[in-house]
Design a protein around this motif. Sequence first.
Motif, PDB file in Angstrom:
ATOM      1  N   THR A 134       0.830  -1.208   0.000  1.00 16.86           N
ATOM      2  CA  THR A 134       0.000   0.000   0.000  1.00 16.86           C
ATOM      3  C   THR A 134       0.862   1.254   0.000  1.00 16.86           C
ATOM      4  O   THR A 134       0.521   2.244  -0.649  1.00 16.86           O
ATOM      5  CB  THR A 134      -0.943  -0.002   1.210  1.00 16.86           C
ATOM      6  N   ALA A 135       1.996   1.203   0.717  1.00 22.68           N
ATOM      7  CA  ALA A 135       2.887   2.370   0.732  1.00 22.68           C
ATOM      8  C   ALA A 135       3.476   2.620  -0.655  1.00 22.68           C
ATOM      9  O   ALA A 135       3.539   3.766  -1.120  1.00 22.68           O
ATOM     10  CB  ALA A 135       3.996   2.165   1.754  1.00 22.68           C
ATOM     11  N   LEU A 136       3.906   1.526  -1.335  1.00 17.91           N
ATOM     12  CA  LEU A 136       4.483   1.681  -2.669  1.00 17.91           C
ATOM     13  C   LEU A 136       3.453   2.189  -3.674  1.00 17.91           C
ATOM     14  O   LEU A 136       3.749   3.040  -4.517  1.00 17.91           O
ATOM     15  CB  LEU A 136       5.065   0.348  -3.149  1.00 17.91           C
ATOM     16  N   VAL A 137       2.230   1.650  -3.591  1.00 20.13           N
ATOM     17  CA  VAL A 137       1.174   2.097  -4.503  1.00 20.13           C
ATOM     18  C   VAL A 137       0.893   3.584  -4.300  1.00 20.13           C
ATOM     19  O   VAL A 137       0.767   4.354  -5.262  1.00 20.13           O
ATOM     20  CB  VAL A 137      -0.108   1.263  -4.290  1.00 20.13           C
ATOM     21  N   GLY A 138       0.802   3.993  -3.039  1.00 15.65           N
ATOM     22  CA  GLY A 138       0.550   5.404  -2.761  1.00 15.65           C
ATOM     23  C   GLY A 138       1.662   6.299  -3.253  1.00 15.65           C
ATOM     24  O   GLY A 138       1.409   7.358  -3.847  1.00 15.65           O
TER      25      GLY A 138
END
Length: 316
Positions: A80-84
């Motif tokens: 989720t951090a990478l996608v954001g």
Amino acid sequence: MDPLRQLRYFIAVAEELHFGRAAERLGIAQPPLSQRIRKLEADLGARLFDRDSRRVALTEAGQILLAESRDLLARWERTTALVGKAHRGEIDALRVGVPPELAGRVLAAVLTAFESRDIRVDLQELSTAEQVRLLADRQLDAGLLQHPVDMIGLETGPAVDTPLGVVLPRDSPLAVRSSLTLADLAGHGLVIFPRAAAPGLYDATLRTCWDHGFRPTSVQHARNPEFVLGMVLSGRGVAFDQGMVAQKEPRVVWRPLPEGTLSWRLSLAWPATAPHPLVRELAELVANVVQGDGASRPAPVQEIPQRPWNVVYGRP
């Protein structure tokens, strides 16, 4: 119920080993927490806790779920951090491991070529064994591994083979030849990297030596090029190299081996789950740079099976 939330509830109880404290930590009442744990046990078909009026303890199934749950949640949070960050154009630096033997000009070419992507590549000089461990711990995004190597849980990009030759003293009787075979090295010792650095490559290299008539009289370990040169110059043995070590010292020479005799196989590897968005692009770039360095070539698609080697006084 959200499976990830179920796992978070389970982890709280597993870490506290007390339903009341776990409920307080989660900010919910104890009865709903107990119900959700029972629901999770029913869904999995396994008892996760042994509990009575005085204690709560994890079962063997619960211990397994705890380890897997922590890993799943950590991967989900990273994903989720990478996608954001990708959505906001804020991709983190790529953390990449490279073997100490990789030529400086290759490293510079990789860094220069990737600068156009406006992303920092954080290179770390690490052995293959160290890279595999850090990849498993998610402390590296990718690693340039020397084959053969255990690839469980990893994906790889294109592989490249770099043929090796022999480094030996300039005053050696073998130095007058323009090329050598492994059998020509009979009666010599061998200077090679420690097995712990890349066990698969170490075993495969010594097996190839034996199969081609070179049974080293001794095996000396060295990683640093200067240390390798010192060992070769002092008569401790010959060494295998791409040709760069000999360029550092006029008192040694490098002689090629017949094509297909010995080579280092390299490929970029990365975690199979939730990889950094740019690792595949980096893998293609690294393969092109290494292949374009002059001596390397694309590796055959079929991986050669690893054959075990146990070095004890030179016996397989």
